[in-house]
Design an enzyme around this catalytic site. Sequence first.
Site, short mmCIF file in Angstrom:
data_model
loop_
_atom_site.label_atom_id
_atom_site.label_comp_id
_atom_site.label_asym_id
_atom_site.label_seq_id
_atom_site.Cartn_x
_atom_site.Cartn_y
_atom_site.Cartn_z
N TYR A 41 0.84 -1.20 0.00
CA TYR A 41 0.00 0.00 0.00
C TYR A 41 0.88 1.25 0.00
O TYR A 41 2.06 1.22 0.35
CB TYR A 41 -0.97 0.01 1.19
N CYS A 42 0.27 2.37 -0.41
CA CYS A 42 0.95 3.66 -0.43
C CYS A 42 -0.12 4.75 -0.30
O CYS A 42 -1.24 4.46 0.09
CB CYS A 42 1.78 3.84 -1.70
N THR A 43 0.22 5.98 -0.61
CA THR A 43 -0.71 7.10 -0.40
C THR A 43 -1.94 7.02 -1.30
O THR A 43 -3.07 7.03 -0.82
CB THR A 43 0.01 8.44 -0.64
N ILE A 84 -4.18 4.67 0.56
CA ILE A 84 -4.74 5.07 1.85
C ILE A 84 -5.90 6.04 1.66
O ILE A 84 -6.91 5.96 2.38
CB ILE A 84 -3.64 5.74 2.71
#
Length: 355
Positions: A199-201, A228
Amino acid sequence: MPVLHNRISNEELKARMLAETEPRTTVSFYKYFTLEDAKTFRDNLYSQFVKLGVFGRVYVAKEGINAQISVPANRYDEFKIALFASHPALDQVRLNVAHEDDGKSFWVLRLKVRERIVADGIDDDSFDPANIGHYLKADQVNQMIDDPDTLFVDMRNHYEYEVGHFENAIEVPSDTFREQLPMAVDMLQHDKEKNIVMYCTGGIRCEKASAYMLHNGFKNVYHVEGGIIEYARKAKEQGLPLKFIGKNFVFDERMGERISDDVIAHCHQCGTPCDAHTNCKNDGCHLLFIQCPVCAAKFEGCCSQICQEELKLPQEEQRSRRAGRENGIKIFNKSKGLLQATMHIPSPEKSADEK
């Protein structure tokens, strides 16, 4: 010939933005697709965005587009029409709308052609970026996060992870995404049979990371759809318990969106609970660090007494000192090593492998 770049100073543009009273919407989006003529696409999109009053940062490359922008709220529908019509691959592209938004996230439009839309350092002709992991929606994230056979891997930088992350997520401790990719493969070498959730932004880094993990022999690879930002929006819409704790760091003037009430970081100067990032007010330093209101007043927005004293020098002396330093200091102002050295923060006792 129309002017296809900005010619006004940053100071004037920022002042104009702060004086605006019309509401704005901060939104981000990305898309991996083949773009044959990035320069022409860039110029056409720039012309459209200028007419609509769009501010922000947009990168285009042969591999697609990556954008973080703010749009006048009363022209948001026009913006969507223009964007969706700009290329067949962008028709109905997912738009991640910011959670905490005062409309002051950007004050200028910068639209650049780059080699890659995210710097990955991959130099392997056999790598297929289209072969990506499975998307996970918010409810699926919550189902998998407590599974002992599932590992959540944070594909963001150290300063992003520090203020917020998914419960029990693994940090890949690095300063850049290009460093993280081979590090993640090494760290998880003995977990190839487990479910790996990246996952990332907003999704752009973890999507490419999922392809890289598959390329390196991992079997069960997933990534959080929309990152996110989309997870938090959907979880709140659907009344799901939030499994992300703390703040989501964002790359604009806000420097963060609060996802949960948890404050998991600490002021780098006094150690009190705090997750407010700032840049050192000394332009010769500009270090990114966490500073509480008490220390902000005490050090006048600087990271140290040295910078505080330098900031009081005559402008000519400040410029002279900056000129005598390495040119790279502003480029690496987010470096964990620089942060630890400047703020006297000890290195973690455990190595990345032990963690």
